[in-house]
Design a protein around this motif. Structure first.
Motif, PDB file in Angstrom:
ATOM      1  N   VAL A 233       0.826  -1.204   0.000  1.00 31.65           N
ATOM      2  CA  VAL A 233       0.000   0.000   0.000  1.00 31.65           C
ATOM      3  C   VAL A 233       0.861   1.255   0.000  1.00 31.65           C
ATOM      4  CG1 VAL A 233      -1.887  -1.119   1.285  1.00 31.65           C
ATOM      5  CG2 VAL A 233      -0.115   0.146   2.539  1.00 31.65           C
ATOM      6  N   GLN A 234       0.202   2.368  -0.322  1.00 34.07           N
ATOM      7  CA  GLN A 234       0.733   3.696  -0.042  1.00 34.07           C
ATOM      8  C   GLN A 234      -0.183   4.342   0.988  1.00 34.07           C
ATOM      9  OE1 GLN A 234       1.391   6.025  -3.612  1.00 34.07           O
ATOM     10  NE2 GLN A 234       2.712   4.451  -4.528  1.00 34.07           N
ATOM     11  N   VAL A 235       0.403   4.773   2.097  1.00 34.58           N
ATOM     12  CA  VAL A 235      -0.347   5.502   3.122  1.00 34.58           C
ATOM     13  C   VAL A 235      -0.159   6.981   2.835  1.00 34.58           C
ATOM     14  CG1 VAL A 235      -0.547   6.030   5.570  1.00 34.58           C
ATOM     15  CG2 VAL A 235      -0.144   3.677   4.832  1.00 34.58           C
ATOM     16  N   ILE A 236      -1.257   7.652   2.538  1.00 33.99           N
ATOM     17  CA  ILE A 236      -1.236   9.049   2.103  1.00 33.99           C
ATOM     18  C   ILE A 236      -1.866   9.921   3.186  1.00 33.99           C
ATOM     19  CG2 ILE A 236      -2.054  10.655   0.325  1.00 33.99           C
ATOM     20  CD1 ILE A 236      -2.348   8.049  -1.480  1.00 33.99           C
ATOM     21  N   TYR A 237      -1.153  10.974   3.591  1.00 30.69           N
ATOM     22  CA  TYR A 237      -1.724  11.899   4.583  1.00 30.69           C
ATOM     23  C   TYR A 237      -1.531  13.330   4.092  1.00 30.69           C
ATOM     24  CZ  TYR A 237      -2.944  14.134   8.977  1.00 30.69           C
ATOM     25  OH  TYR A 237      -3.559  14.907   9.934  1.00 30.69           O
ATOM     26  N   ARG A 238      -2.650  13.935   3.686  1.00 33.91           N
ATOM     27  CA  ARG A 238      -2.629  15.315   3.194  1.00 33.91           C
ATOM     28  C   ARG A 238      -3.861  16.054   3.694  1.00 33.91           C
ATOM     29  NH1 ARG A 238      -1.805  12.769  -2.299  1.00 33.91           N
ATOM     30  NH2 ARG A 238       0.441  12.671  -2.718  1.00 33.91           N
ATOM     31  N   LYS A 239      -3.660  17.260   4.190  1.00 36.07           N
ATOM     32  CA  LYS A 239      -4.763  18.133   4.621  1.00 36.07           C
ATOM     33  C   LYS A 239      -5.735  17.423   5.563  1.00 36.07           C
ATOM     34  CE  LYS A 239      -3.200  21.408   1.942  1.00 36.07           C
ATOM     35  NZ  LYS A 239      -2.508  22.577   2.516  1.00 36.07           N
ATOM     36  N   PHE A 256      -8.777  -1.082   7.817  1.00 37.91           N
ATOM     37  CA  PHE A 256      -7.731  -1.090   8.835  1.00 37.91           C
ATOM     38  C   PHE A 256      -7.941   0.037   9.852  1.00 37.91           C
ATOM     39  CE2 PHE A 256      -6.042  -2.891   4.919  1.00 37.91           C
ATOM     40  CZ  PHE A 256      -5.682  -4.158   5.371  1.00 37.91           C
ATOM     41  N   PRO A 257      -9.011  -0.084  10.657  1.00 36.67           N
ATOM     42  CA  PRO A 257      -9.328   0.980  11.620  1.00 36.67           C
ATOM     43  C   PRO A 257      -8.218   1.223  12.636  1.00 36.67           C
ATOM     44  CG  PRO A 257     -10.657  -0.995  12.028  1.00 36.67           C
ATOM     45  CD  PRO A 257      -9.996  -1.183  10.703  1.00 36.67           C
ATOM     46  N   GLU A 258      -7.410   0.196  12.949  1.00 34.64           N
ATOM     47  CA  GLU A 258      -6.333   0.386  13.920  1.00 34.64           C
ATOM     48  C   GLU A 258      -5.248   1.305  13.379  1.00 34.64           C
ATOM     49  OE1 GLU A 258      -7.055  -2.316  12.000  1.00 34.64           O
ATOM     50  OE2 GLU A 258      -5.910  -4.013  12.829  1.00 34.64           O
ATOM     51  N   LEU A 259      -5.216   1.516  12.047  1.00 31.87           N
ATOM     52  CA  LEU A 259      -4.203   2.387  11.456  1.00 31.87           C
ATOM     53  C   LEU A 259      -4.655   3.842  11.354  1.00 31.87           C
ATOM     54  CD1 LEU A 259      -2.696   0.155   8.609  1.00 31.87           C
ATOM     55  CD2 LEU A 259      -2.064   0.303  11.021  1.00 31.87           C
ATOM     56  N   PHE A 260      -5.925   4.125  11.734  1.00 29.31           N
ATOM     57  CA  PHE A 260      -6.405   5.514  11.691  1.00 29.31           C
ATOM     58  C   PHE A 260      -5.524   6.418  12.555  1.00 29.31           C
ATOM     59  CE2 PHE A 260     -11.134   4.184  10.870  1.00 29.31           C
ATOM     60  CZ  PHE A 260     -10.745   3.676   9.643  1.00 29.31           C
ATOM     61  N   ARG A 261      -4.933   5.832  13.608  1.00 32.16           N
ATOM     62  CA  ARG A 261      -4.103   6.622  14.529  1.00 32.16           C
ATOM     63  C   ARG A 261      -2.831   7.147  13.885  1.00 32.16           C
ATOM     64  NH1 ARG A 261      -2.230   3.486  18.890  1.00 32.16           N
ATOM     65  NH2 ARG A 261      -2.814   1.573  17.794  1.00 32.16           N
ATOM     66  N   LEU A 262      -2.484   6.644  12.716  1.00 33.72           N
ATOM     67  CA  LEU A 262      -1.297   7.153  12.026  1.00 33.72           C
ATOM     68  C   LEU A 262      -1.389   8.653  11.770  1.00 33.72           C
ATOM     69  CD1 LEU A 262      -0.599   4.318   9.409  1.00 33.72           C
ATOM     70  CD2 LEU A 262       0.897   5.019  11.284  1.00 33.72           C
TER      71      LEU A 262
END
Length: 523
Positions: A233-239, A256-262
């Motif tokens: 995967v690519q984990v993308i975090y913008r705005k 993957f709700p446990e990864l929301f904390r990223l």
């Protein structure tokens, strides 16, 4: 085409993904904004707020239809679907009409607000006023039995092509749109305005190489990592928007709700690439564990508690909003290490460890232990390489090999040749199906096999042919896992046909017990 029931009927009649997308685009062109939102909502697998029990309606169907109970039961035996039986048997009203999807949803909402005692009467009155095709759709919707005839990936592709939005935007639209509140034009303007937020980078792949051709030259120029058996995967975090985009081309954030904390630990404008792995007691698990949640619409807490997922990060493509793919790998890893360190105690993201080796011989020994870590091999990357894949090499473990007997065959669309095959293994003196695959055979073999199938067909089931069990094939696969859905009790990872064993007889094929031994050895 402005009838949703007509669209659903056609989607279920065709198998071509391209034709399904054409049908969906035609419907979108001719429908109102409200109908468009509800159609996309339902086709993407989302449900109405409340479902109705069809039992009461079924019990009074003989009276409503003026038919004996035995005749209705006989009709049901043919259709095996109570909603379809009701829609066809209920009397036709000469004044019946077609209704829009929005009107159908309004009827469903009205019913949900009635007391139980009044629901049935309201439903009967509605069914009397609409035609058979709409009757069936309405019953499917209010009972929660509606099934889409097009997969989410094809819906997203059609949206992306039609409205010129990114494919990630299209997936996000399908998950986030609320037909009660939203307007499609406003949503599309939002996604076009924020194209950068909902975009990814092309995935790069390592080149598959055999060990002998790689293990030469100066090994100090290379970094080595495990080739993880997870979801790339690519984990993308913008705005403030966290997105998880898979290499297979699907938005899987909600899986993957446990990864929301990223989002608490990533800076704006960050894109990390890695593999999502399921863990138990700190140990990576087989991919099949992860695969289970990918097939679920809602991921239960019990699954995330028992088999929590984490991201094994091996590259960073964007940092502080800047594309850094051209940086040397060693520099990108330094940045990645600083990013993963922020969440080190959260058990949601880990930096992919480098494998230490001082010689090619030492690396070969490490590679042979990959299966013990539920990995598929190792990946070599030049230290000064950009994110392009040109200087990445994949060294895979040798595949598992099994000889199997051909039991079923199916033609490809618009082809006279059979190319999709189901294979069996011996168990208690009978052949049990255990895997299905296609590809791996040349055209000459396919022609010869197709001729054999035509001359040795035992039964026909639509496009599928039951074949006289005489042909033996060598099947290669990368792993095996337990499956309650299949009679054999197993499912293979990435099965493919390696060759046709013309010299082998059916009795020389492998036994299911051999596969079960392999399964148990990996537990």
């Amino acid at each position: 085409m402005n009838s949703f029931s007509e669209l659903c009927s056609l989607l279920n009649q065709v198998s071509s993904a391209d034709y399904k997308k054409i049908l969906l685009k035609e419907y979108l062109d001719s429908s109102t904004d409200s109908d468009i939102l509800w159609a996309l909502y339902l086709l993407s697998g989302r449900k109405l707020r409340r479902s109705f029990d069809i039992t009461g309606l079924w019990e009074i169907l003989p009276k409503l239809a003026g038919l004996p109970e035995w005749l209705i039961d006989e009709s049901y035996q043919i259709s095996s679907d109570k909603a379809e039986t009701i829609s066809l048997i209920l009397p036709v009203d000469p004044d019946e009409k077609r209704i829009t999807l929005s009107e159908m949803i309004k009827f469903a909402d009205d019913i949900s607000e009635l007391p139980d005692s009044a629901e049935l009467e309201k439903i009967i009155n509605i069914l009397k006023s609409i035609n058979a095709e709409d009757k069936l759709l309405f019953l499917k919707l209010i009972t929660g039995a509606f099934r889409s005839g097009i997969n989410k990936k094809d819906i997203a592709a059609a949206l992306s092509e039609k409205y010129s939005i990114t494919i990630i935007s299209a997936f996000h639209f399908l998950s986030a749109a609320d037909p009660y509140e939203d307007n499609p034009d406003n949503l599309l303007k939002y996604y076009k305005r924020n194209k950068k937020i909902f975009s990814s980078y092309p995935f790069c792949s390592a080149q598959n190489q055999d060990t002998a051709s790689v293990f030469q030259g100066d090994c100090k120029q290379w970094l080595a990592e495990w080739k993880w058996d997870g979801l790339r995967v690519q984990v993308i975090y913008r705005k403030g928007e966290l997105l998880i985009w898979s290499k297979s081309g699907e938005l899987v954030t909600e899986k993957f709700p446990e990864l929301f904390r990223l989002s608490q630990f990533l800076d704006d404008g960050t894109v990390i690439e890695g593999e999502i792995i399921a863990f138990s007691k700190g140990r990576p698990l087989h991919f099949s564990i992860l695969q289970k949640r990918l097939s679920l619409k809602t991921v239960p807490v019990s699954l995330t508690d028992d088999f929590p997922a984490a991201l094994i990060a091996f590259d960073i493509l964007e940092f502080n909003g800047n594309d850094i793919r051209s940086m040397p790998l060693t520099e990108r890893r330094k940045i990645l290490a600083s990013v993963t360190e922020k969440s080190a105690d959260q058990e949601i993201m880990y930096l992919s460890p480098l494998l230490e080796f001082k010689s090619w011989k030492a690396l070969a020994e490490i590679k042979n232990s990959a299966a013990e870590n539920n990995c598929k091999g190792i990946v070599l990357k030049k230290k000064d390489s950009a994110y392009s894949g040109n200087d990445w090499l994949s060294l895979n473990l040798e595949p598992y090999i099994f000889n199997a007997v051909l039991l079923y065959a199916q033609r490809s669309l618009n082809s006279e040749m059979y190319s999709e095959f189901t294979f069996g293994a011996w168990h208690n003196d009978e052949l049990i199906t255990f895997t299905k695959t296609s590809g791996g055979l040349n055209e000459v073999d396919l022609i010869e096999i197709s001729d054999f199938i035509k001359a040795n067909t035992i039964e026909k089931f639509g496009p599928v042919r039951t074949v006289k069990p005489e042909l033996v094939f060598e099947i290669h696969f990368e792993g095996i896992s337990e499956s309650k859905r299949h009679k054999s009790g197993i499912t293979l990872r990435n099965p493919r046909i390696h060759r046709w064993h013309k010299d082998k007889k059916p009795h020389e094929a492998g036994y299911l017990s051999n596969l079960l031994e392999l399964l148990n050895a990996g537990k």
